[in-house]
Design a protein around this motif. Sequence first.
Motif, PDB file in Angstrom:
ATOM      1  N   MET A  76       3.190 -21.983  16.445  1.00 40.13           N
ATOM      2  CA  MET A  76       3.254 -22.732  15.199  1.00 40.13           C
ATOM      3  C   MET A  76       2.449 -22.001  14.119  1.00 40.13           C
ATOM      4  O   MET A  76       1.354 -21.513  14.367  1.00 40.13           O
ATOM      5  N   LEU A  77       3.034 -21.918  12.920  1.00 43.44           N
ATOM      6  CA  LEU A  77       2.415 -21.208  11.809  1.00 43.44           C
ATOM      7  C   LEU A  77       1.214 -21.972  11.284  1.00 43.44           C
ATOM      8  O   LEU A  77       1.293 -23.166  11.014  1.00 43.44           O
ATOM      9  N   ASP A  78       0.091 -21.275  11.144  1.00 47.60           N
ATOM     10  CA  ASP A  78      -1.129 -21.873  10.599  1.00 47.60           C
ATOM     11  C   ASP A  78      -1.041 -21.835   9.078  1.00 47.60           C
ATOM     12  O   ASP A  78      -0.962 -20.761   8.487  1.00 47.60           O
ATOM     13  N   THR A  79      -1.039 -22.999   8.448  1.00 47.22           N
ATOM     14  CA  THR A  79      -0.881 -23.072   6.993  1.00 47.22           C
ATOM     15  C   THR A  79      -2.204 -23.292   6.267  1.00 47.22           C
ATOM     16  O   THR A  79      -2.211 -23.530   5.066  1.00 47.22           O
ATOM     17  N   LYS A  80      -3.312 -23.203   6.981  1.00 46.16           N
ATOM     18  CA  LYS A  80      -4.607 -23.346   6.325  1.00 46.16           C
ATOM     19  C   LYS A  80      -4.817 -22.191   5.349  1.00 46.16           C
ATOM     20  O   LYS A  80      -4.314 -21.093   5.575  1.00 46.16           O
ATOM     21  N   PRO A  81      -5.576 -22.405   4.271  1.00 46.40           N
ATOM     22  CA  PRO A  81      -5.836 -21.325   3.318  1.00 46.40           C
ATOM     23  C   PRO A  81      -6.540 -20.150   4.000  1.00 46.40           C
ATOM     24  O   PRO A  81      -7.395 -20.338   4.868  1.00 46.40           O
ATOM     25  N   LEU A  82      -6.185 -18.940   3.567  1.00 41.95           N
ATOM     26  CA  LEU A  82      -6.726 -17.717   4.156  1.00 41.95           C
ATOM     27  C   LEU A  82      -7.948 -17.236   3.381  1.00 41.95           C
ATOM     28  O   LEU A  82      -7.938 -17.152   2.156  1.00 41.95           O
ATOM     29  N   LEU A  83      -9.003 -16.892   4.111  1.00 43.37           N
ATOM     30  CA  LEU A  83     -10.158 -16.199   3.558  1.00 43.37           C
ATOM     31  C   LEU A  83     -10.285 -14.859   4.278  1.00 43.37           C
ATOM     32  O   LEU A  83      -9.898 -14.732   5.435  1.00 43.37           O
ATOM     33  N   SER A  84     -10.819 -13.880   3.576  1.00 41.33           N
ATOM     34  CA  SER A  84     -10.948 -12.530   4.137  1.00 41.33           C
ATOM     35  C   SER A  84     -12.415 -12.168   4.322  1.00 41.33           C
ATOM     36  O   SER A  84     -13.274 -12.586   3.541  1.00 41.33           O
ATOM     37  N   ILE A  85     -12.667 -11.381   5.335  1.00 37.59           N
ATOM     38  CA  ILE A  85     -13.981 -10.778   5.546  1.00 37.59           C
ATOM     39  C   ILE A  85     -13.738  -9.278   5.648  1.00 37.59           C
ATOM     40  O   ILE A  85     -12.896  -8.834   6.426  1.00 37.59           O
ATOM     41  N   VAL A  86     -14.453  -8.504   4.831  1.00 36.45           N
ATOM     42  CA  VAL A  86     -14.289  -7.052   4.821  1.00 36.45           C
ATOM     43  C   VAL A  86     -15.624  -6.409   5.139  1.00 36.45           C
ATOM     44  O   VAL A  86     -16.648  -6.745   4.539  1.00 36.45           O
ATOM     45  N   THR A  87     -15.601  -5.482   6.093  1.00 37.10           N
ATOM     46  CA  THR A  87     -16.823  -4.767   6.435  1.00 37.10           C
ATOM     47  C   THR A  87     -16.525  -3.284   6.631  1.00 37.10           C
ATOM     48  O   THR A  87     -15.646  -2.926   7.401  1.00 37.10           O
ATOM     49  N   PRO A  88     -17.212  -2.423   5.878  1.00 36.32           N
ATOM     50  CA  PRO A  88     -17.019  -0.987   6.038  1.00 36.32           C
ATOM     51  C   PRO A  88     -17.835  -0.447   7.205  1.00 36.32           C
ATOM     52  O   PRO A  88     -18.900  -0.975   7.515  1.00 36.32           O
ATOM     53  N   CYS A  89     -17.332   0.589   7.840  1.00 39.85           N
ATOM     54  CA  CYS A  89     -18.009   1.162   9.008  1.00 39.85           C
ATOM     55  C   CYS A  89     -18.086   2.678   8.878  1.00 39.85           C
ATOM     56  O   CYS A  89     -17.144   3.312   8.420  1.00 39.85           O
ATOM     57  N   PHE A  90     -19.186   3.228   9.332  1.00 41.34           N
ATOM     58  CA  PHE A  90     -19.309   4.665   9.501  1.00 41.34           C
ATOM     59  C   PHE A  90     -20.311   4.910  10.622  1.00 41.34           C
ATOM     60  O   PHE A  90     -21.501   4.647  10.472  1.00 41.34           O
ATOM     61  N   ASN A  91     -19.811   5.353  11.753  1.00 42.48           N
ATOM     62  CA  ASN A  91     -20.649   5.610  12.934  1.00 42.48           C
ATOM     63  C   ASN A  91     -21.511   4.393  13.293  1.00 42.48           C
ATOM     64  O   ASN A  91     -22.730   4.487  13.395  1.00 42.48           O
ATOM     65  N   GLU A  92     -20.842   3.275  13.498  1.00 44.78           N
ATOM     66  CA  GLU A  92     -21.524   2.013  13.792  1.00 44.78           C
ATOM     67  C   GLU A  92     -21.248   1.531  15.217  1.00 44.78           C
ATOM     68  O   GLU A  92     -21.225   0.323  15.474  1.00 44.78           O
ATOM     69  N   GLU A  93     -21.058   2.446  16.157  1.00 44.03           N
ATOM     70  CA  GLU A  93     -20.709   2.045  17.514  1.00 44.03           C
ATOM     71  C   GLU A  93     -21.745   1.106  18.143  1.00 44.03           C
ATOM     72  O   GLU A  93     -21.398   0.269  18.971  1.00 44.03           O
ATOM     73  N   ASP A  94     -22.997   1.231  17.740  1.00 37.45           N
ATOM     74  CA  ASP A  94     -24.041   0.386  18.315  1.00 37.45           C
ATOM     75  C   ASP A  94     -24.065  -1.019  17.722  1.00 37.45           C
ATOM     76  O   ASP A  94     -24.700  -1.913  18.290  1.00 37.45           O
ATOM     77  N   ASN A  95     -23.393  -1.220  16.591  1.00 35.90           N
ATOM     78  CA  ASN A  95     -23.463  -2.509  15.896  1.00 35.90           C
ATOM     79  C   ASN A  95     -22.176  -3.323  15.942  1.00 35.90           C
ATOM     80  O   ASN A  95     -22.209  -4.531  15.722  1.00 35.90           O
ATOM     81  N   ILE A  96     -21.051  -2.668  16.171  1.00 35.27           N
ATOM     82  CA  ILE A  96     -19.754  -3.325  16.009  1.00 35.27           C
ATOM     83  C   ILE A  96     -19.599  -4.563  16.886  1.00 35.27           C
ATOM     84  O   ILE A  96     -19.177  -5.625  16.415  1.00 35.27           O
ATOM     85  N   ASP A  97     -19.922  -4.478  18.146  1.00 35.23           N
ATOM     86  CA  ASP A  97     -19.740  -5.626  19.043  1.00 35.23           C
ATOM     87  C   ASP A  97     -20.601  -6.807  18.605  1.00 35.23           C
ATOM     88  O   ASP A  97     -20.130  -7.948  18.569  1.00 35.23           O
ATOM     89  N   GLU A  98     -21.843  -6.537  18.255  1.00 35.91           N
ATOM     90  CA  GLU A  98     -22.745  -7.607  17.820  1.00 35.91           C
ATOM     91  C   GLU A  98     -22.303  -8.188  16.483  1.00 35.91           C
ATOM     92  O   GLU A  98     -22.324  -9.407  16.279  1.00 35.91           O
ATOM     93  N   ARG A 153      -8.380 -20.337   7.652  1.00 32.35           N
ATOM     94  CA  ARG A 153      -8.116 -19.286   8.625  1.00 32.35           C
ATOM     95  C   ARG A 153      -8.661 -17.991   8.033  1.00 32.35           C
ATOM     96  O   ARG A 153      -8.857 -17.899   6.822  1.00 32.35           O
ATOM     97  N   PHE A 154      -8.897 -17.010   8.862  1.00 29.54           N
ATOM     98  CA  PHE A 154      -9.566 -15.795   8.428  1.00 29.54           C
ATOM     99  C   PHE A 154      -8.813 -14.545   8.853  1.00 29.54           C
ATOM    100  O   PHE A 154      -8.163 -14.524   9.886  1.00 29.54           O
ATOM    101  N   GLU A 155      -8.924 -13.517   8.020  1.00 29.05           N
ATOM    102  CA  GLU A 155      -8.607 -12.156   8.428  1.00 29.05           C
ATOM    103  C   GLU A 155      -9.924 -11.389   8.361  1.00 29.05           C
ATOM    104  O   GLU A 155     -10.740 -11.619   7.466  1.00 29.05           O
ATOM    105  N   ILE A 156     -10.137 -10.521   9.326  1.00 32.04           N
ATOM    106  CA  ILE A 156     -11.362  -9.723   9.382  1.00 32.04           C
ATOM    107  C   ILE A 156     -10.935  -8.261   9.310  1.00 32.04           C
ATOM    108  O   ILE A 156     -10.289  -7.749  10.222  1.00 32.04           O
ATOM    109  N   ILE A 157     -11.283  -7.612   8.202  1.00 29.35           N
ATOM    110  CA  ILE A 157     -10.856  -6.233   7.961  1.00 29.35           C
ATOM    111  C   ILE A 157     -12.051  -5.296   8.139  1.00 29.35           C
ATOM    112  O   ILE A 157     -13.054  -5.423   7.437  1.00 29.35           O
ATOM    113  N   PHE A 158     -11.927  -4.390   9.083  1.00 27.82           N
ATOM    114  CA  PHE A 158     -12.903  -3.319   9.249  1.00 27.82           C
ATOM    115  C   PHE A 158     -12.287  -2.061   8.646  1.00 27.82           C
ATOM    116  O   PHE A 158     -11.181  -1.680   9.027  1.00 27.82           O
ATOM    117  N   ILE A 159     -12.982  -1.421   7.704  1.00 31.99           N
ATOM    118  CA  ILE A 159     -12.504  -0.151   7.173  1.00 31.99           C
ATOM    119  C   ILE A 159     -13.450   0.942   7.642  1.00 31.99           C
ATOM    120  O   ILE A 159     -14.640   0.933   7.316  1.00 31.99           O
TER     121      ILE A 159
END
Length: 195
Positions: free
Chosen positions: A1-23, A39-45
């Motif tokens: 079923m399609l989620d019709t709740k309003p969408l919010l975005s979270i954007v986080t830039p990464c550069f050599n963050e292997e130690d932090n990504i999971d946390e 509902r959310f989209e989580i964008i890692f760049i």
Amino acid sequence: MLDTKPLLSIVTPCFNEEDNIDELYRRVQETISTIEKYRFEIIFIDNHSSDSTVKKLKLIADKDARVKIIVNTRNFGHIRSPYHGILQSKGLATIYLASDLQDPPEVIPQFISEWEGGYKLVMAIKPTSEGSRLTHFLRKSYYRLLDRISDISIVQNSTGFGLYDKEVLDQLRAIQEPYPFLRGLICELGYEIKT
């Protein structure tokens, strides 16, 4: 079923963050799981990391359809890469936070509350500056100089961590600035900023 709740975005830039990504992902996921009306989209760049950051992001994205990854073909710098990520967001508002765990995801509900109250921009302010006294003095002097020679005032002690309404981001998209100074651009637009 399609989620019709309003969408919010979270954007986080990464550069050599292997130690932090999971946390970081754990804390973001834990925080947004308490916010049921959106509902959310989580964008890692990723800015061309040379460690296992992208590998870890792909594992997370395989398990969570909300997670999207942008992988740069080269390092575009700490200004252009995050800015590009923000402009790719689709939500009614976008929360920007760094991936180095300096920006606490736990304040996201507070940002959203201020946005729901009518603010188009909600910015976090660092209470103290990290680094040496000389660095702090130079940074403060730089922003004072900018304020004196500019028609606009820059939000001091802001790293960009905050919430940006879609209306603001649509104006930034229209500007098409090749080397954007985000904090200056948002102040130039003239919106009231909640700090």
